[in-house]
Design an enzyme around this catalytic site. Structure first.
Site, short mmCIF file in Angstrom:
data_model
loop_
_atom_site.label_atom_id
_atom_site.label_comp_id
_atom_site.label_asym_id
_atom_site.label_seq_id
_atom_site.Cartn_x
_atom_site.Cartn_y
_atom_site.Cartn_z
N HIS A 71 -17.50 140.78 128.03
CA HIS A 71 -16.74 141.79 127.27
C HIS A 71 -17.63 142.89 126.71
O HIS A 71 -18.85 142.74 126.55
CB HIS A 71 -15.92 141.13 126.15
CG HIS A 71 -16.76 140.52 125.06
ND1 HIS A 71 -17.20 141.23 123.97
CD2 HIS A 71 -17.20 139.24 124.88
CE1 HIS A 71 -17.88 140.42 123.16
NE2 HIS A 71 -17.90 139.22 123.69
N CYS A 127 -19.73 133.79 124.55
CA CYS A 127 -19.35 134.78 125.55
C CYS A 127 -20.50 135.76 125.81
O CYS A 127 -21.48 135.77 125.08
CB CYS A 127 -18.09 135.53 125.10
SG CYS A 127 -16.59 134.54 125.21
#
Length: 464
Positions: A366, A385
């Protein structure tokens, strides 16, 4: 490396007058033959080429198909003798333990004997050595490509390196611009493999680095081979992302990966879609350590300033709750878990886009508003992440055009026309600028794997 000869010391001597002087004419005539035609052997020693044909026909079906398709042109014989590729393949097979392959299964002594017999010029012996080289090479490639993923969480076995048939392995080698270079670069493996393998073969390597190289070779064996199409590689030890196309790095960028206590796992999946204007679903531990203290100090104004919403549950259609409905003391103390998300817009923890490869670990790539972290040498700051230095650039590479939201609406899903594999690995040793870069074992995985290996060896000794 180990060199072969009848005494297994020193290199093989190849007397030119004992091998096939007319092979060039034979190969040229064979290439010119129309489909379905019998191979044309030319003059000189047609019995040698005939022996190759006969040996191929009596061999395995897949190897036989390879030679039939090329009109029985030898792969390993060069001019008046075997090329350096034959010697080098023997060296690889004799040291196959470095590849995690049982060299006993490849029978290097049998290969050495076949090559020594071929020196005496018997057409049958030449053909036998030619076929054995091909069979051994195919078996070696298959053994190296046969992996269970080196501790990776794999979405589907389609993401593991494909184990080729004998014919496919040989055709890939035969189509290489240089067979010798194909062998020396381990062209059937990931581009990192040759550098690591060559370093491990260094006889003066110390034991600690040798063990680290072995661990990292095993991890690299789970990565795509050099000729695979597009894929993304994230090396969490280097905190770097690479965009590959057919074995070449087309672009790279820095990333932020998980902290030592919230590690980014080793895994592989297919990026299937992007989400523009994403919500940020804040991990429950951050709700307890970041959001709850903020509310305790500033009240509901803290939630409004950061555009946080409190949700009733983790379903697809949760209800938005008022802050007064929450026991913030219980959340702060960790007795109660709470779902909080941040609305899209400036400062959103997901930035403008996230790239999804659905998995049960909740990991994705992301965008991030915290670009300053990318300047750090060590970039382990996330909750698992992968935060991207330039998400827009990755989007253009994936989609072939800029990713632009159609409106300000949240969670706009953009399907990727063709899924792209993504591999998250952990390389504490990797080739870099002509040398091996050794990186800190931030996640302690090397230490844990080495300790486990020592324990297994101890148990095995105890049962003898």
């Amino acid at each position: 490396m180990v060199h072969r000869s009848r005494t297994r010391a020193g290199r093989l001597v190849r007397p030119a007058h004992l091998l096939l002087p007319a092979l060039t004419a034979f190969a040229a005539a064979s290439l010119a033959a129309p489909a379905g035609a019998q191979p044309f052997y030319g003059s000189g020693h047609p019995e040698v080429a005939a022996a190759v044909q006969q040996s191929a026909r009596s061999g395995g079906k897949s190897v036989r198909a390879f030679y039939e398709a090329r009109r029985y042109r030898p792969l390993w014989i060069r001019g008046n003798g075997f090329g350096p590729e034959a010697d080098y393949l023997f060296e690889l097979v004799a040291s196959a333990d470095l590849d995690g392959v049982d060299r006993g299964r490849l029978r290097p002594a049998r290969l050495a004997q076949a090559l020594d017999r071929a020196q005496r010029g018997s057409p049958k012996a030449l053909a036998a050595a030619e076929l054995l080289l091909s069979e051994t090479f195919a078996e070696y490639v298959q053994a190296m490509r046969r992996t269970r993923g080196a501790g990776m969480h794999i979405e589907t076995e389609a993401l593991l390196p494909a184990v080729p048939t004998d014919q496919a392995a040989l055709e890939a080698a035969a189509s290489a611009r240089s067979l010798d270079q194909y062998l020396r670069s381990f062209g059937w493996m990931h581009p990192y493999y040759a550098g690591l393998r060559n370093a491990l073969a260094n006889p003066i390597l110390d034991q600690q680095n040798a063990e680290r190289l072995r661990l990292n070779l095993e991890r690299v064996r789970a990565l795509p081979a050099g000729n695979q199409g597009r894929y993304i590689l994230v090396d969490t030890a280097a905190a770097q992302l690479y965009m590959y196309e057919n074995g070449q790095v087309r672009d790279t960028m820095r990333v932020v990966v998980g902290k030592s206590d919230q590690q980014t796992p080793m895994m592989a999946g297919f990026i299937r879609y992007a989400i523009l204007n994403p919500y940020w679903n804040i991990p429950p531990d951050l709700v307890a350590t970041k959001v709850a203290p903020g509310v305790a100090k500033q009240g509901a104004a803290y939630l409004k300033a950061n555009r946080y919403q409190i949700l009733s549950d983790w379903s697809e259609t949760p209800t938005v709750l008022a802050s007064t409905k929450v026991d913030w003391r219980a959340v702060l103390a960790g007795r109660e878990e709470l779902r909080v998300r941040q609305l899209p817009g400036p400062g959103n923890g997901m930035g403008n886009v996230k790239f999804m490869f659905p998995n049960d670990l909740g990991i994705y790539l992301h965008d991030t508003p915290d670009k300053q972290l990318m300047r750090r040498a060590s970039r382990q700051f996330s909750s698992g992440c992968v935060r991207l230095e330039d998400a827009a650039r990755l989007g253009r590479w994936l989609y072939g055009k800029p990713l632009v939201a159609s409106s300000s609406a949240p969670e706009q899903k953009v399907q990727l026309p063709e899924p792209v594999p993504v591999y998250l690995t952990y390389l504490t040793a990797a080739p870099e600028a002509g040398r091996i870069a050794y990186r800190p074992d931030t996640y302690g995985r090397d230490r844990a794997e080495l300790a486990a290996a020592v324990a297994v060896q101890g148990r095995m000794r105890g049962t003898r």
